[in-house]
Motif scaffolding. Sequence first.
Motif, mmCIF file in Angstrom:
data_model
loop_
_atom_site.group_PDB
_atom_site.id
_atom_site.type_symbol
_atom_site.label_atom_id
_atom_site.label_comp_id
_atom_site.label_asym_id
_atom_site.label_seq_id
_atom_site.Cartn_x
_atom_site.Cartn_y
_atom_site.Cartn_z
ATOM 1 N N ILE A 36 -10.022 -22.023 -15.199
ATOM 2 C CA ILE A 36 -9.242 -22.470 -16.129
ATOM 3 C C ILE A 36 -10.091 -24.193 -16.409
ATOM 4 O O ILE A 36 -10.423 -25.150 -17.242
ATOM 5 C CB ILE A 36 -8.127 -23.014 -16.115
ATOM 6 N N GLU A 37 -10.352 -24.318 -15.105
ATOM 7 C CA GLU A 37 -10.273 -25.879 -14.333
ATOM 8 C C GLU A 37 -11.808 -26.072 -14.603
ATOM 9 O O GLU A 37 -12.429 -27.112 -15.522
ATOM 10 C CB GLU A 37 -10.392 -26.171 -12.788
ATOM 11 N N MET B 117 -9.749 -34.676 -21.312
ATOM 12 C CA MET B 117 -10.618 -33.667 -21.476
ATOM 13 C C MET B 117 -10.816 -33.564 -23.302
ATOM 14 O O MET B 117 -10.142 -33.378 -23.277
ATOM 15 C CB MET B 117 -10.101 -32.498 -21.317
ATOM 16 N N ALA C 111 -9.101 -22.466 -25.822
ATOM 17 C CA ALA C 111 -9.574 -23.456 -25.132
ATOM 18 C C ALA C 111 -8.512 -25.037 -24.269
ATOM 19 O O ALA C 111 -8.156 -24.911 -23.460
ATOM 20 C CB ALA C 111 -11.130 -23.266 -25.019
ATOM 21 N N THR C 112 -8.267 -25.565 -25.525
ATOM 22 C CA THR C 112 -8.035 -26.323 -25.116
ATOM 23 C C THR C 112 -6.800 -25.841 -24.646
ATOM 24 O O THR C 112 -5.669 -26.856 -24.109
ATOM 25 C CB THR C 112 -7.841 -27.614 -26.073
ATOM 26 N N TYR D 160 -1.465 -24.853 -18.538
ATOM 27 C CA TYR D 160 -2.444 -25.323 -17.674
ATOM 28 C C TYR D 160 -1.966 -26.277 -16.294
ATOM 29 O O TYR D 160 -1.032 -26.167 -15.848
ATOM 30 C CB TYR D 160 -3.819 -24.267 -16.686
ATOM 31 N N LYS D 161 -2.511 -27.286 -17.067
ATOM 32 C CA LYS D 161 -2.752 -28.718 -16.627
ATOM 33 C C LYS D 161 -0.743 -29.166 -16.307
ATOM 34 O O LYS D 161 0.218 -29.229 -15.580
ATOM 35 C CB LYS D 161 -2.643 -29.780 -17.273
ATOM 36 N N PHE E 52 -13.378 -24.555 -16.861
ATOM 37 C CA PHE E 52 -13.844 -23.782 -18.096
ATOM 38 C C PHE E 52 -14.396 -22.498 -18.031
ATOM 39 O O PHE E 52 -15.329 -22.199 -19.125
ATOM 40 C CB PHE E 52 -14.363 -24.531 -19.338
ATOM 41 N N TYR F 247 -6.212 -24.759 -21.515
ATOM 42 C CA TYR F 247 -6.393 -25.659 -20.452
ATOM 43 C C TYR F 247 -4.698 -26.981 -20.335
ATOM 44 O O TYR F 247 -4.387 -27.314 -19.500
ATOM 45 C CB TYR F 247 -7.179 -26.802 -21.191
ATOM 46 N N SER F 248 -4.092 -26.784 -21.328
ATOM 47 C CA SER F 248 -3.153 -27.821 -21.240
ATOM 48 C C SER F 248 -2.147 -27.375 -20.650
ATOM 49 O O SER F 248 -1.169 -27.526 -20.071
ATOM 50 C CB SER F 248 -3.036 -28.510 -23.047
ATOM 51 N N VAL G 289 -5.124 -34.251 -23.124
ATOM 52 C CA VAL G 289 -6.542 -32.914 -23.892
ATOM 53 C C VAL G 289 -6.816 -32.973 -25.495
ATOM 54 O O VAL G 289 -6.127 -32.632 -25.684
ATOM 55 C CB VAL G 289 -5.980 -31.810 -23.109
#
Length: 802
Positions: free
Chosen positions: A666-667, A532, A58-59, A65-66, A669, A62-63, A36
């Motif tokens: 989240i996936e 991403m 956002a990242t 979450y991942k 965005f 996202y990260s 990411v």
Amino acid sequence: MEQYDHKKIEKKWQKKWTEEGIYKTSDESDKPKEYVLDMFPYPSGEGLHVGHPKGYIATDIYSRYKKMRGFNVLHPMGWDAFGLPAENYALKNKVHPRQAVEKNIARYKEQLSIIGFNYDWDREINTTDPEYYRWTQWIFLQLFKVGLAYESNEPINWCPSCKTGLANEDLDNGACERCGSAVEKKRIRQWVLRITDYAERLLNDLDELKEWPEHIKELQRNWIGKSEGAEIDFGIAGRDEKIKIFTTRPDTLFGATYMVLAPEHPLVLNNELGISNYEEVKKYIEEAGKKTEIERTAEGKEKTGVELKGVKAINPANKEEIPIFIADYVLADYGTGAIMAVPAHDERDFAFAKKYKLPIRMVICPHYPAPTCPVLDEAYIGNGHLVESGQFNGLPNEDAKKKITEFVGGKMKTTYKLRDWVFSRQRYWGEPIPLIHCEKCGVVPVPEKDLPVTLPEVEHYEPTGTGESPLANISEWVNVLCPTCGGKGKRETNTMPQWAGSSWYYLRYIDPKNQDAFVDTKKEKYWSPVDMYVGGAEHATRHLIYARFWHKFLYDQGFVSQSEPFMRLKSPGLIAGADGRKMSKRFGNVINPDDVVATYGADTLRLHEMFMGPFEQGAAWSEESIIGPRRFVEKVWRQAARIGGTTDASLLSKLHQAIKKVGEGIELFRFNTAISTMMIFMNEAEKSGTIGQGEYELFLKIVSPFAPHAAEELWREVLGHKKSIHLEPWPVYDESKIVSEGFTITVQVNGKVRDTFMIETELSEDEVKDQALALEKIKRWIDGQAIKKIIYVKNKIVNIVV
RNA sequence: GCCCGGAUGGCGGAACUGGUAUACGCGCACGACUUAAAAUCGUGUCCCGAAAGGGUUGUGGGUUCGAUUCCCACUCCGGGCACCA
């Protein structure tokens, strides 16, 4: 339990997370990988404003979450610190660029850290670090070796008063932004990269980038600007020379009634044609040279030109002699710098022909056979059949393209708008180009073992005034022995543009400390490509094309394993100032994130920026509504004091809905709706009073990527967990817990809503229809009219058409 | 000029593949708690209308039982490219 106070918890956890090393990335893992990446910033002196972190937030979400979903995540950050902005800042503030950069980086890093990002700082990179640019130079040498880098005299914008080259950006209406003098074009020796060799692949491979936004791909397609046409030679009456033109419309060749050359066309510049009015022509060339590209290309500008007297071209199709003009609407560096003019079928040629009273001959008719061709009051650029075109009459024009080209001995040819990449700057603050000019051997690469060629210390890093880089003044640095023959040599004094370091940095994060290679092959295989990539749409054409070009080159050389570097791409919409204008010191509308964090906390800032609207859409900053996300955090906090007993079914259902929708949000965005889902859950939780601890914990986990500090404080200090919530797995939602409370059936009559009723469980279509028809209100609306049909949408709608 | 986005309450926005337009948040109004205020909680809040009802997703048309969603034309706003032959 204490009241929520972001000041007490945010710094504490940021420190603790670093100590515990929870953001360290491992290169060895059984988990699937996820890379990411943010576009790294250049650390300007202004510091971050509140718009910059939007993508980083956002990242970060996202990260996190991942990671919770079981991925091994690489999420690094670094600095793009070479280039003009840093140099200009240094010049203005009278400090060495290196010191300015160091200071600015420290400031940026501090600003980022207080927002609580989960970067693995062990992988921090800086394009101005010799250990980094060593490899930028190395990649340049690989390009040089295979002939993709070449020297050429290229025009630059030159300010005669400042004695310096200027970027288009530094121009103000064709004049120097600083001193106001008229800017000239000056040709200067430059290093150029043959990106056009990759034009076709850069274009075609866009189709494989399924997860890139379509509009960004479209921008790149237009930038590459492929167009298919033909190159055709026109003879010159009474002479041997030929003039090669490029056209996308060889089908209209019979309609070419004159020809136009760019003022800079070599045959004109060198007066090789025996032009009788050369004085006049020369004057026009000079005028055109003075004009900037902006003036030459201004919208709706009246066409100007000069006829070359005493010379005629021969239309190869019908052997007619036609006049030749020079005009600045023809550009020297596109196609062949010469066109055939077909006024009937091209708007620009039409305007020019009207002005200079040149014949307009229609050779494509929309209706065939046409009794007479209509008189045109504008160019006809559509399709049709050929007329007045000898043996080709009657052919559909698309079919005629190839045939006419062959008939006159031309060849079909593809051209691109994309130009080769001018890769040198006459500046101090950039990577030295690692080449040596030897009197005997010519241009010789610096041996790879001698990299990096480091930037020497200079007393003056201002531009020299000669157009050369300031490095040219340091004779002890410039004068070296040729690595091949040992004779006298001089170093190349040009430096690389800012784009160089950013064209491959994502590969260096994979293996930032490697001394033997720019990246380890095995690690590259594991981490590539970037999954991403998030950054401003303003980089859609330049940075993203340059990086794709270098990546494809490295792929061709076998240095990387994938042909495309970035799989998914997202661009944050701009956050404007409260006044709707771009945030800028100039407008005095800049909001500093530090202040927002101090007042409301990092968690609130993060939630607010994500809640403002769709991620890719811009919005004006509003301090007024930030209180909403703050209240949400406080609600989550207060709820911890109400843990106990059980969670009722309706709240449980909302919880599992939230787990599902937040994950999906989240996936995709779609952070704004993810946050509203969590708010809905909290409202419900407040109403029901108590919540079971297990359920509360599940909820905390889905909040944690958004509000990492508050979630951690509650998880560890209040609920007593030993390990960080950010190491917990993402909750699995239970579809069966998402109980439906029945369905609301909407009853419409002729498409208008007239009533609704509830059904507890699914019923058959006929049962629902019967219930709908039995409603008093509905009976009134139907009022004895004949029912034509009834449409039923399962569990949703009954529409009665009368 | 061309290309790409966008237009929904007082404001930011929501609406899955065409199925109750206005979720969530801000603001506002009223109420509870308080001596009072703040904070918090509750209720209400698209427009017209007393109601029945009618209208409403930039404008005008179309397709459909049904359109914010699809199609056509247009207006305005934002971004990008710009005489590319």
